[in-house]
Design an enzyme around this catalytic site. Structure first.
Site, PDB file in Angstrom:
ATOM      1  N   ASP A   1       0.870  -1.171   0.000  1.00  0.00           N
ATOM      2  CA  ASP A   1       0.000   0.000   0.000  1.00  0.00           C
ATOM      3  C   ASP A   1       0.909   1.223   0.000  1.00  0.00           C
ATOM      4  O   ASP A   1       2.077   1.140   0.362  1.00  0.00           O
ATOM      5  CB  ASP A   1      -0.914  -0.026   1.227  1.00  0.00           C
ATOM      6  CG  ASP A   1      -2.041   0.992   1.133  1.00  0.00           C
ATOM      7  OD1 ASP A   1      -2.153   1.646   0.075  1.00  0.00           O
ATOM      8  OD2 ASP A   1      -2.785   1.142   2.109  1.00  0.00           O
TER       9      ASP A   1
ATOM     10  N   ASP B   1      -3.528   7.185  -4.130  1.00  0.00           N
ATOM     11  CA  ASP B   1      -4.848   7.703  -4.484  1.00  0.00           C
ATOM     12  C   ASP B   1      -5.452   8.436  -3.294  1.00  0.00           C
ATOM     13  O   ASP B   1      -4.921   8.393  -2.189  1.00  0.00           O
ATOM     14  CB  ASP B   1      -5.766   6.559  -4.911  1.00  0.00           C
ATOM     15  CG  ASP B   1      -5.884   5.495  -3.834  1.00  0.00           C
ATOM     16  OD1 ASP B   1      -4.861   4.847  -3.537  1.00  0.00           O
ATOM     17  OD2 ASP B   1      -6.977   5.327  -3.268  1.00  0.00           O
TER      18      ASP B   1
ATOM     19  N   CYS C   1     -14.100 -25.812  15.403  1.00  0.00           N
ATOM     20  CA  CYS C   1     -13.111 -25.737  14.331  1.00  0.00           C
ATOM     21  C   CYS C   1     -12.092 -26.839  14.572  1.00  0.00           C
ATOM     22  O   CYS C   1     -11.875 -27.264  15.719  1.00  0.00           O
ATOM     23  CB  CYS C   1     -12.445 -24.356  14.347  1.00  0.00           C
ATOM     24  SG  CYS C   1     -11.031 -24.181  13.239  1.00  0.00           S
TER      25      CYS C   1
ATOM     26  N   CYS D   1      -8.828 -26.661  13.142  1.00  0.00           N
ATOM     27  CA  CYS D   1      -7.495 -26.202  12.766  1.00  0.00           C
ATOM     28  C   CYS D   1      -6.492 -26.620  13.842  1.00  0.00           C
ATOM     29  O   CYS D   1      -6.866 -27.122  14.911  1.00  0.00           O
ATOM     30  CB  CYS D   1      -7.480 -24.693  12.550  1.00  0.00           C
ATOM     31  SG  CYS D   1      -7.505 -23.714  14.073  1.00  0.00           S
TER      32      CYS D   1
ATOM     33  N   CYS E   1      -7.155 -24.964  17.294  1.00  0.00           N
ATOM     34  CA  CYS E   1      -8.394 -25.410  17.941  1.00  0.00           C
ATOM     35  C   CYS E   1      -8.354 -26.887  18.312  1.00  0.00           C
ATOM     36  O   CYS E   1      -9.119 -27.335  19.175  1.00  0.00           O
ATOM     37  CB  CYS E   1      -9.585 -25.122  17.031  1.00  0.00           C
ATOM     38  SG  CYS E   1      -9.838 -23.350  16.758  1.00  0.00           S
TER      39      CYS E   1
END
Length: 649
Positions: free
Chosen positions: A88, A123, A280, A282, A285
């Site tokens: 950015d 911008d 979850c 993952c 978890c």
């Protein structure tokens, strides 16, 4: 360079090549802090999960120790990431603080100097609640900076790709103007900016309209990045509307506040601590219970929670990719949008733009059409079917209803007298289903629950309009009965072949023209499958013209069928004109690449069967296009047509 590999809705499973590095889209760019000491999740994990990351060149520029490392060793070394790095430019800081200590050209020079793969122009981000006058003046300044940035890159011979951000606040005409103007400049990726305030306020209807009004006027051959969208609950809808890239600081920011991301929304770890386990599987978890994670030291808890948030973010991206491959992205979108009423607003508003969306949606899909609620009535498959009903050349029409218990395809479960009347069945979802085409996708390839009364009435107006439009051809029940009785008394030799008549109507529906004239109707024959008993081929003198593809009943031309289509369809219908330099490759049956497409039928849709011709309209080959008419003229990279066969001289 951007190439589409698979698609559904306006979602694109694609490949972006930047500096020899590949990114598979759609994907998420984790936001990486340029100061390694402030990075929440380890870069080892980021390198394993991400093809691309985004970091802030402005913070790097204004922090002396970071700037020194970046200028001497490069941005990749600074943040310890090997693949594509996007930066950015300071626009976010500009939106927050109102000013930045760097000029538009200065930050372009810096991004090039530190070896950024994709830089961003400085911008002017314009929030949703500013006056129109302010939005217009900001847009003019953004245009000037964009033009200067492109000019700077060209004059200096810079290698970095550039983001050209679309602005315009909440004013849709300004978003359109921004997309038109920026789209004519040589940017590599088009982020849609200043939507974070809308997302923070759950103004998803406006987010959807901003995306669509930008997409309508952006080049189709460039990826689109939804700036600041990092919550997985919004990914499916955004991908379906044509966004290819997302960036997420949410995985870390939410973790610092004890927030636990899911694909359906956000939970708070404090509220979960008494649960036996997480919803979850993952790594985080699976290794910790909610209470164990909650009781950890704050820094460690934040790190692990951020890891979970990152896992679930990438998991949703993978789920969306699979949905695109399987052709059921719309079903996933409808499921996700029911997780919050404001998201449902975003789904509902897109019905206003269905004419645009339908142009990008494949004509056939791997998965059937699943009706999941009232919003399914506005899907592009239904919109297209209603439009294409007018392709059929009707002589006599009889409109009727059947029992709700009648299974599909209708014609196999009704005692219909074979004749040359087009019998159309009133259908609660598709409006009208002609019996002669009722095996074609999606008319038979769908699952619909029992409809409520208000859903059954949804298509009443459409049916009335159709009957009024064709009023001179509509038969009432008495006339229809009289006609079929009269037809039944004809000699067998005077009767039409119902299978051939059926295939003729299917060809009209698919290709928009009468392919089988009266002479051909008498010469061609059909062949049925020994296993299913259904029509499988259309033949002329024992030579296959078309094969009815089993999964969707589309008519796929063989060589003779392609020649027949070429004869019957007026130029440029269903044609793709290619450069003379690749004629021989096409005749040899090799794929046609986008950069060699010179002209085409502008009304083509993805995955339609097409004819490949030269500038003299000489038939060279036939196959399937992955692109629509507009994309065929704009893409300059990747496969445009997968050929089924070529015609040698």
């Amino acid at each position: 360079m951007f190439e589409i590999k698979a698609r559904d809705a306006m979602g694109r499973l694609g490949s972006i090549t930047i500096n020899g590095k590949k990114i598979e889209t759609p994907t998420i760019m984790p936001v990486i802090h340029p100061n390694p000491k402030k990075q929440t999740v380890s870069m080892d994990l980021i390198n394993k999960m991400a093809d691309v990351v985004i970091t802030n060149s402005y913070i790097t520029y204004t922090t002396p120790e970071l700037r020194e490392i970046a200028e001497t060793k490069g941005i990749h070394e600074l943040i310890d990431f090997k693949n594509v790095v996007v930066t950015d430019s300071g626009s976010f800081q500009l939106s927050v603080y109102g000013d930045v200590n760097v000029g538009p050209m200065e930050i372009i020079d810096f991004q090039e100097k530190i070896g950024v793969d994709v830089g961003t122009i400085l911008d002017i981000p314009t929030g949703p609640d500013v006056s129109r006058e302010k939005a217009e003046s900001d847009l003019i300044e953004t245009f000037k900076r964009a033009e200067d940035s492109i000019k700077r890159r060209k004059e200096m011979g810079y290698k970095l790709a550039l983001n050209g951000t679309i602005q315009g606040s909440k004013y849709l005409d300004l978003r359109q103007k921004s997309a038109e103007v920026m789209g004519k400049m040589d940017f590599d990726i088009y982020p849609i900016g200043a939507v974070v305030p809308l997302m923070e306020d759950y103004r998803y209807r406006e987010v959807a309209e901003v995306i669509l009004n930008s997409k309508m006027h952006l080049p189709t051959n460039k990826p689109v990045h939804l700036f600041g969208c990092g919550h997985p609950m919004l990914f499916a809808l955004s991908v379906a509307l044509g966004c290819d890239l997302f960036d997420s600081a949410a995985y870390a920011l939410y973790a610092k506040n004890g927030r636990y991301l899911t694909a359906d929304g956000t939970l708070h770890l404090e509220d979960m601590k008494d649960l036996k386990s997480f919803p979850c599987t993952c790594k985080v978890c699976s290794e910790y219970t909610p209470k164990q994670l909650y009781n950890l030291e704050e820094k460690e808890k934040t790190r692990l929670l951020a890891e979970h948030n990152l896992y679930v973010t990438f998991e949703e991206i993978d789920r969306i990719k699979n949905a695109i491959k399987e052709g059921n992205l719309w079903e996933l979108v409808e499921e996700r949008c029911r997780s919050h009423p404001k998201l449902l607003n975003g789904l509902r508003v897109i019905s206003k733009y269905m004419d645009f969306i339908e142009k990008h949606d494949p004509v056939s899909k791997k998965s059937g059409f699943f009706y999941t609620g009232y919003e399914s009535m506005n899907r592009p498959e239904i919109y297209r079917h209603k439009q294409r009903l007018d392709r059929i050349q009707y002589d006599k029409i009889y409109v009727t209803s059947v029992s709700e218990n009648t299974s599909k395809p209708y014609h196999e479960n009704l005692s219909n007298v074979p004749c040359d009347v087009d019998v159309l069945i009133k259908d609660g979802v598709f409006g009208l289903v002609p019996l002669n085409i009722d095996t074609m996708y999606p008319l038979a390839q769908n699952e619909v629950p029992d409809l409520y009364d208000f859903e059954k009435k949804y298509n009443n107006e459409f049916v009335s309009e159709f009957k009024e439009k064709h009023s001179e051809k509509i038969l009432d029940i008495s006339t229809y009965n009289y006609y079929i009785n009269h037809y039944g008394k004809k000699k067998e030799c005077d009767k039409i072949n119902p299978d051939v008549f059926r295939v003729g109507k299917m060809l009209e529906y698919q290709y928009g023209a009468k392919i089988l004239d009266e002479e051909l109707m008498e010469k061609v024959k059909t062949r049925r499958s020994k296993n299913t008993g259904r029509i499988r081929n259309l033949l002329l003198e024992k030579e296959v013209l078309f094969t009815l593809r089993a999964n969707d009943n589309f008519l796929i031309p063989a060589k003779s069928g392609a020649e027949l289509l070429h004869e019957k369809l007026e130029f440029p219908k269903y044609r793709i004109v290619i450069d003379s330099s690749v004629e021989e490759y096409a005749r040899a049956g090799k794929s046609v690449y986008s950069k060699f497409v010179k002209d085409c039928d502008p009304e083509l849709r993805p995955f339609e069967e097409v004819l490949v011709v030269n500038s003299d309209d000489e038939l060279l080959a036939y196959g399937t296009t992955i692109l629509n008419g507009r994309e065929l003229m704009e893409f300059d990279y990747g496969v445009a047509v997968t050929l089924r066969g070529g015609l040698k001289k």
